[in-house]
Scaffold this active site. Structure first.
Site, short mmCIF file in Angstrom:
data_model
loop_
_atom_site.label_atom_id
_atom_site.label_comp_id
_atom_site.label_asym_id
_atom_site.label_seq_id
_atom_site.Cartn_x
_atom_site.Cartn_y
_atom_site.Cartn_z
N GLU A 40 0.93 -1.15 -0.17
CA GLU A 40 0.34 -0.06 -0.32
C GLU A 40 1.05 1.41 0.05
O GLU A 40 2.08 1.01 0.68
CB GLU A 40 -0.85 0.11 1.28
CG GLU A 40 -1.80 0.71 1.59
CD GLU A 40 -2.82 1.03 1.98
OE1 GLU A 40 -4.01 1.76 2.87
OE2 GLU A 40 -2.31 0.40 3.86
N LYS A 113 -9.91 0.61 -2.07
CA LYS A 113 -10.26 0.64 -0.56
C LYS A 113 -11.56 0.56 -0.15
O LYS A 113 -11.63 1.78 -0.20
CB LYS A 113 -9.07 0.62 -0.23
CG LYS A 113 -9.24 0.89 1.55
CD LYS A 113 -7.81 0.97 2.42
CE LYS A 113 -7.46 0.94 3.79
NZ LYS A 113 -6.26 1.64 4.25
N CYS A 158 -4.87 -3.89 3.65
CA CYS A 158 -4.63 -2.65 4.71
C CYS A 158 -5.56 -3.56 6.28
O CYS A 158 -5.83 -4.23 6.28
CB CYS A 158 -4.58 -1.99 5.02
SG CYS A 158 -3.40 -0.73 6.45
#
Length: 271
Positions: A40, A113, A158
């Site tokens: 990321e 995301k 994440c």
């Protein structure tokens, strides 16, 4: 299939980060990796959250997207571009986007995301929602390995790691490999990173490949690192604690079939 999780300690300058990323991608290609995953924010870790706005790209064009496409084509492997900032309709927001490039150089998948990190322990303060616009749709793609086996690969980023329902959707779609590019903080990573990665592997009887930021960054932030590949039974196959580097592992489709036959937990779902 040999895979590579690429760990970085990205700074504030995009071109310098891309140079490091290219070196790691070349190292992975020389080692025979068919799939390489960047972390990321691989292209930049800014001094402020709003620094992402200056680096945002329109979908299908831009410096970072051209870099990823060229690397996949020249190195003849699948490249997953961690995340990069892509434009939204809002001038003060970006998507935190994972892009997947096939060896042809074509973009094969995009994932924005979904879950946005917010954390405040009195000393550290993070709120991705200040600048990032959340995505809304899970995404997976298919990769035909050199062996002929087709891997179904689920995408996540994440903080998504804390939401098992996303990974169960991937498993229900047939995913046997789950990707987690990340920039976990040192505080949260030390407490939960490996625990969560191994849990997602065990719950879904899938391989998990996590490519992380790992070290002290130019902006003062410290990330946990420990990029790793986890097997479907929960064993960590390979890991790198800190610093830039390449984590290599061999994935075995037969192992996924074996553990799912021995413990058919995915067939036992009730809810």
């Amino acid at each position: 299939m040999k895979v590579a999780a690429l760990q970085m300690v990205s700074g504030t300058q995009r071109e310098a980060n891309l140079a490091v990323a290219r070196g790691l991608l070349e190292q992975a290609a020389r080692a025979g990796a068919e799939l390489a995953v960047l972390p990321e924010y691989f292209c930049a870790m800014g001094m402020r959250d709003t620094d992402k706005l200056a680096l945002r790209e329109a979908a299908g064009e831009g410096v970072v997207q051209a870099f990823l496409a060229r690397a996949a084509r020249e190195l003849q492997m699948w490249v997953v571009g961690g995340t990069l900032p892509l434009q939204t309709a809002h001038p003060q927001r970006v998507h935190n986007t994972t892009l997947v490039y096939a060896p042809s150089g074509e973009c094969a998948a995009r994932y924005d995301k979904i879950h946005l990190f917010r954390f405040d322990n009195g000393r550290e303060h993070f709120d991705e929602g200040r600048v990032i616009e959340a995505g809304s749709a899970p995404m997976h793609f298919d990769l035909q390995a050199r062996t002929g086996h087709t891997w179904r690969i689920g995408l996540s980023v994440c903080y998504d790691l804390r939401f098992p329902e996303l990974y169960r959707l991937h498993a229900r779609a047939g995913a046997d490999l789950l990707l987690v590019p990340a920039a976990f903080t040192h505080t949260t990573g030390q407490a939960h990173w490996e625990l969560l990665l191994r849990a997602r592997a065990v719950e879904n009887l899938s391989y998990v490949l996590a490519a992380a930021q790992g070290g002290l960054h130019e902006n003062g932030r410290r990330t946990w690192g420990h990029s790793m590949v986890v097997e479907p039974w929960g064993r960590v196959a390979a890991s790198l604690p800190e610093g830039a580097g390449v984590v290599l592992a061999e994935l075995d489709a037969g192992r996924v079939r074996q553990v799912r036959a021995q413990l058919p937990a995915l067939e036992h779902r009730v809810l």
